[in-house]
Design an enzyme around this catalytic site. Structure first.
Site, short mmCIF file in Angstrom:
data_model
loop_
_atom_site.label_atom_id
_atom_site.label_comp_id
_atom_site.label_asym_id
_atom_site.label_seq_id
_atom_site.Cartn_x
_atom_site.Cartn_y
_atom_site.Cartn_z
N HIS A 170 80.43 37.75 21.68
CA HIS A 170 79.45 38.39 22.56
C HIS A 170 79.05 39.72 21.94
O HIS A 170 79.90 40.47 21.48
CB HIS A 170 80.07 38.65 23.96
CG HIS A 170 79.14 39.39 24.86
ND1 HIS A 170 78.14 38.77 25.58
CD2 HIS A 170 79.02 40.72 25.12
CE1 HIS A 170 77.47 39.67 26.26
NE2 HIS A 170 77.97 40.87 25.99
N ASP B 33 77.50 38.38 39.72
CA ASP B 33 76.99 39.29 38.69
C ASP B 33 75.47 39.38 38.74
O ASP B 33 74.90 40.45 38.52
CB ASP B 33 77.45 38.83 37.29
CG ASP B 33 76.88 39.76 36.23
OD1 ASP B 33 77.22 40.95 36.27
OD2 ASP B 33 76.08 39.30 35.40
N ARG C 122 72.30 47.12 40.21
CA ARG C 122 72.65 48.21 39.28
C ARG C 122 71.41 48.68 38.53
O ARG C 122 71.20 49.87 38.32
CB ARG C 122 73.72 47.74 38.29
CG ARG C 122 75.11 47.63 38.90
CD ARG C 122 76.05 46.89 37.98
NE ARG C 122 76.18 47.53 36.69
CZ ARG C 122 76.44 46.90 35.55
NH1 ARG C 122 76.61 45.58 35.52
NH2 ARG C 122 76.54 47.55 34.43
N LYS D 144 81.39 36.58 33.07
CA LYS D 144 80.62 35.45 32.53
C LYS D 144 81.36 34.80 31.37
O LYS D 144 81.42 33.58 31.25
CB LYS D 144 79.23 35.93 32.10
CG LYS D 144 78.36 36.31 33.29
CD LYS D 144 77.06 36.97 32.90
CE LYS D 144 77.25 38.37 32.41
NZ LYS D 144 76.08 39.23 32.39
N SER E 126 80.97 42.81 34.43
CA SER E 126 79.78 41.98 34.32
C SER E 126 79.88 41.04 33.10
O SER E 126 79.69 39.83 33.22
CB SER E 126 78.55 42.90 34.20
OG SER E 126 77.42 42.18 33.83
N1 URA Z 1 75.39 43.02 29.66
C1 URA Z 1 75.85 42.45 30.78
O1 URA Z 1 75.95 41.24 30.87
N2 URA Z 1 76.20 43.25 31.81
C2 URA Z 1 76.12 44.60 31.76
O2 URA Z 1 76.46 45.25 32.71
C3 URA Z 1 75.64 45.18 30.57
C4 URA Z 1 75.29 44.37 29.53
#
Ligand code: URA
Length: 441
Positions: free
Chosen positions: A82, A161, A168, A187, A183
């Site tokens: 990621h 999320d 947010r 995932k 967040s």
């Molecule tokens: N990427 C995400 O998936 N969430 C965040 O809060 C920031 C970057």
């Protein structure tokens, strides 16, 4: 405890218990919490931070708000990478096929670009016909058949999320390390992974401009992954200039295919270097290689032998795309675009580049999104000619903009030129691509 009591407790600086955090996340998912109550608690979390226990509880509750994938029937280690996002950040298209060619299954759930950063899904859609909206069944079948799949997040994964991120975004509470960690990891943990490598960017084109912030984020991500039983490592990598040669969707795919074909030119070497580092670390975490050095050798062999390219071709076929891009990557590029050189106004050395400004310029001419619903022109982009440390003369091309109309180039020429700081002395700042590795267990 009701909503007001939970908000008041966090507002006053006390730690929330796991049941209170579960009540919050369940309330967000079911709609029992109003947006103004959720926003108030997010702001209290933003201001007062989260303890490690609260951080874990929030991540777990967000993970449990949706479905988890199950790869127990896949007879291979399962891993992913990621990236926290950057400009010209395209390594996923190399890492996934390389790692799959080395025997590790990769369920890569990716996102779209927004603002100055690009997104893997947009790059993949630049390949004619490529489908990034796989069902869970198609996603699993693609991994079983060719070792990896790349798709968008389904509505079933971490739905909390989606709601929290939107709030947010609207309430200026994005830039909070614990909220970012919950967040991202809610995932990624839904992917049923054995291992995860995080590419945490730092610099002018990154979320975390300061190295110290990037390091705090990297450590928190690795600790959270470990707490959930996933072997994790973070690579803190440079984003003080765009990565590699191109910024823009089709041209970034072109760069990746050239690398997979072992035809990378000098300007593409940083992309290759970072992709090799990330892939090698995944293989070590999965136990497929016993040292990073031997792993890099394995990774390089998968590139030299063409095995990684063949994995990419097979994946493109399975996901409905045009696999001939692997044979004639030049066909990805649109010969009808206007090429506008961005010229240096003074002689000297390139000492700084505002990578974020370059990403914004490409977005502004259609290569990315300002708002999430914006359509993308995959073909437009920017070719980086000069990098930090290069000596230049007035009038040299700093880069080449590929656009549709002359007025597009004119509208961003000043901003692009201004993205380069030219000095009489060569800058002695840390120019290393890989800044630090954060290890977990
Ligand atoms: N990427 C995400 O998936 N969430 C965040 O809060 C920031 C970057």
């Amino acid at each position: 405890m009701n909503q007001q009591e939970i908000i008041r407790k966090k507002r006053d600086g006390a730690d929330l218990t796991a049941p209170e955090i579960n009540a919050f996340v369940n309330g967000v998912t079911s709609g029992a919490w109003a947006d103004y109550q959720t926003s108030a608690l997010l702001m209290a979390m933003f201001i007062n931070g989260l303890s490690p226990d609260e951080q874990s509880a929030l991540t777990g509750a967000m993970l449990d708000s949706g479905e988890r994938l199950d790869f127990s029937d896949i007879d291979a280690p399962v891993a992913d990478k990621h990236s926290t996002g950057g400009v010209g950040d395209k390594t996923s298209l190399i890492v996934a096929p390389v790692v799959a060619a080395c025997g590790v299954a990769v369920p890569m759930i990716s996102g779209r670009g927004l603002g100055h950063t690009g997104g893997t899904l947009d790059k993949l859609e630049a390949i004619n016909g490529y489908n990034v909206n796989l069902t869970t069944g198609e996603f699993k079948q693609t991994i079983k058949t060719c070792g990896f799949a790349m798709s968008g997040q389904t509505a079933e994964i971490a739905p909390a999320d989606k709601k929290l991120y939107a709030l947010r975004d609207a309430t200026a509470t994005i830039e909070s390390i614990p909220l970012i960690v919950a967040s991202i990891m809610s995932k990624k943990l839904a992917e049923d992974l054995d291992a995860l490598v995080l590419d945490v960017k730092t610099g002018s084109g990154a979320f975390m401009r300061r190295f110290s912030d990037a390091k705090n984020l990297a450590e928190a991500l690795v600790k959270t992954g470990n707490a959930f039983g996933v072997r994790c490592e973070a690579v803190i990598s440079d984003m003080n200039q765009p990565l590699g040669k191109y910024v823009g969707n089709t041209s970034e795919v072109y760069e990746c295919v050239k690398i997979l074909r072992s035809e990378a030119d000098d300007a593409m070497q940083p992309t290759l270097e970072l992709a090799v580092e990330l892939a090698a670390r995944i293989l070590v975490l999965c136990g497929v290689a016993d040292s990073v050095q031997s792993s890099k050798f394995k990774v390089q062999s998968s590139l030299d032998s063409g095995a990684a390219l063949e994995k990419f071709r097979h994946n493109i076929e399975l996901q409905g795309g045009d696999p001939t891009v692997c044979d004639q990557p030049e066909n990805l590029l649109d010969a009808n675009l206007i090429k506008a050189e961005i010229k240096a106004e003074t002689s000297g050395f390139v000492s700084e580049i505002n990578a974020g400004a370059i990403g914004e310029c490409v977005s502004r001419i259609g290569g990315g999104r300002i708002k999430i619903e914006d359509a993308i022109d995959f073909a437009v982009g920017y070719q980086c000619e000069k990098k930090i440390g290069d000596e230049i003369r007035r009038g040299d091309a700093l880069g080449v903009l590929y656009c549709r109309r002359e007025n597009q180039a004119n509208s961003i020429r000043e901003k692009l030129t201004g993205a380069y700081k030219i000095t009489t002395e060569r800058n002695a700042n840390d120019a290393r691509l890989i800044k630090e590795i954060i290890r977990g267990f």
